[in-house]
Design an enzyme around this catalytic site. Structure first.
Site, mmCIF file in Angstrom:
data_model
loop_
_atom_site.group_PDB
_atom_site.id
_atom_site.type_symbol
_atom_site.label_atom_id
_atom_site.label_comp_id
_atom_site.label_asym_id
_atom_site.label_seq_id
_atom_site.Cartn_x
_atom_site.Cartn_y
_atom_site.Cartn_z
ATOM 1 N N CYS A 181 45.628 26.729 46.608
ATOM 2 C CA CYS A 181 45.890 28.154 46.823
ATOM 3 C C CYS A 181 46.503 28.383 48.210
ATOM 4 O O CYS A 181 47.644 28.004 48.427
ATOM 5 C CB CYS A 181 44.604 28.945 46.614
ATOM 6 N N ARG A 189 46.482 41.487 42.029
ATOM 7 C CA ARG A 189 45.834 40.235 42.424
ATOM 8 C C ARG A 189 45.685 39.410 41.150
ATOM 9 O O ARG A 189 45.244 39.930 40.119
ATOM 10 C CB ARG A 189 44.468 40.548 43.060
ATOM 11 N N HIS A 229 40.996 26.941 41.508
ATOM 12 C CA HIS A 229 39.691 26.765 42.168
ATOM 13 C C HIS A 229 38.699 26.339 41.079
ATOM 14 O O HIS A 229 39.058 26.178 39.908
ATOM 15 C CB HIS A 229 39.224 28.101 42.765
HETATM 16 N N1 GLN Z 1 45.301 34.495 50.699
HETATM 17 C C1 GLN Z 1 46.121 33.861 49.668
HETATM 18 C C2 GLN Z 1 46.428 34.822 48.504
HETATM 19 O O1 GLN Z 1 45.734 35.802 48.346
HETATM 20 C C3 GLN Z 1 45.401 32.638 49.147
HETATM 21 C C4 GLN Z 1 44.122 32.991 48.392
HETATM 22 C C5 GLN Z 1 43.276 31.746 48.095
HETATM 23 O O2 GLN Z 1 43.308 30.765 48.836
HETATM 24 N N2 GLN Z 1 42.460 31.814 46.992
HETATM 25 O O3 GLN Z 1 47.323 34.552 47.732
#
Ligand code: GLN
Length: 232
Positions: A79, A113, A174
């Site tokens: 990520c 998101r 993840h």
């Molecule tokens: N901050 C980054 C985003 O929101 C990565 C998020 C994460 O590592 N899960 O895309």
């Protein structure tokens, strides 16, 4: 964040079960990494705020990290850790976080998101399961991990997830990703082990891991993608 540290525990156990002792170093400052070099490295995820701090901290290491990747060191970047291999990550507020520029690609935060269970059909690694939680959408022309069956992956347009270059894997998965996807875990260990010793890696009995993977795959393979707004 997001439990990515569990990947380190998985790598350690899968090495121990084979009688391979794995020395793990948490890199807090660039000189720590420079001293030891490495056979395998992992960079986990983080929120935009942490990511901006990490990007600055990792800047002095860019040359080393690039040479490790080009030299075939195994790498798992997740990520935020995946995003900053590229040239930049444009956050939702329009601010551009400079990436390490190790590979020519970029990430741009969208309106929604992307947060859901992520299933990927991979030719090399089979059915890959995990979850994703990111605002950034990543665009590149490198080989990917595979085709998204449920969820979003790299972005909402390509239907692909991740990046695969030499022995580097970039992914939005993840979970942590490795315990439920033993073929990816062993790919990273095998490439590091062969590169270091010239020896083949012994297989493990992955009955439990594969059953867990199958259970998660069956549970989500028919579910619809869910789109969350940032307000959710
Ligand atoms: N901050 C980054 C985003 O929101 C990565 C998020 C994460 O590592 N899960 O895309």
């Amino acid at each position: 964040m997001y439990g990515d540290r569990g990947n380190i525990i998985c790598l350690k156990k899968r090495c121990e079960w084979r009688g391979i002792s794995l020395l793990i170093e948490e890199i807090k400052k660039p000189e720590d990494a420079r001293k030891t070099g490495c056979d395998l490295f992992m960079i986990g995820g983080g929120s935009d705020r942490e990511q901006s701090i990490a990007t600055t901290r990792l800047d002095p290491l860019v040359k080393e990290i690039k040479s490790w990747i080009e030299d075939g060191v195994s790498a798992l970047t997740i990520c935020g850790g995946y995003q900053f291999l590229g040239d930049y990550y444009e956050m939702k507020n329009g601010e551009k976080l400079k990436g390490m520029g190790i590979l020519p690609f970029y990430t741009k935060a969208g309106v929604n998101r992307l947060m859901t269970n992520l299933l990927v059909e991979s030719e090399q690694f089979g059915n890959v399961v995990g979850f994703e939680n990111h605002g950034g959408k990543t665009y590149h022309n490198y080989a990917t991990l595979g085709k998204v069956i449920n969820g979003y992956g790299n972005n909402e347009e390509s239907g692909e997830e991740g990046l695969h270059y030499h022995h580097l894997i970039g992914t939005y998965l993840h979970g942590p990703i490795l315990p439920k996807n033993p073929r990816i875990a062993d790919y990273l260990i095998e490439k590091a082990y062969e590169r270091k010793t010239g020896r083949m890696l012994e297989p493990l009995n992955d009955e439990i891991e594969n059953k867990t993977n199958q259970t998660v795959w069956e549970r989500f393979r028919h579910s619809k993608r869910t789109k969350y707004t940032n307000e959710a």
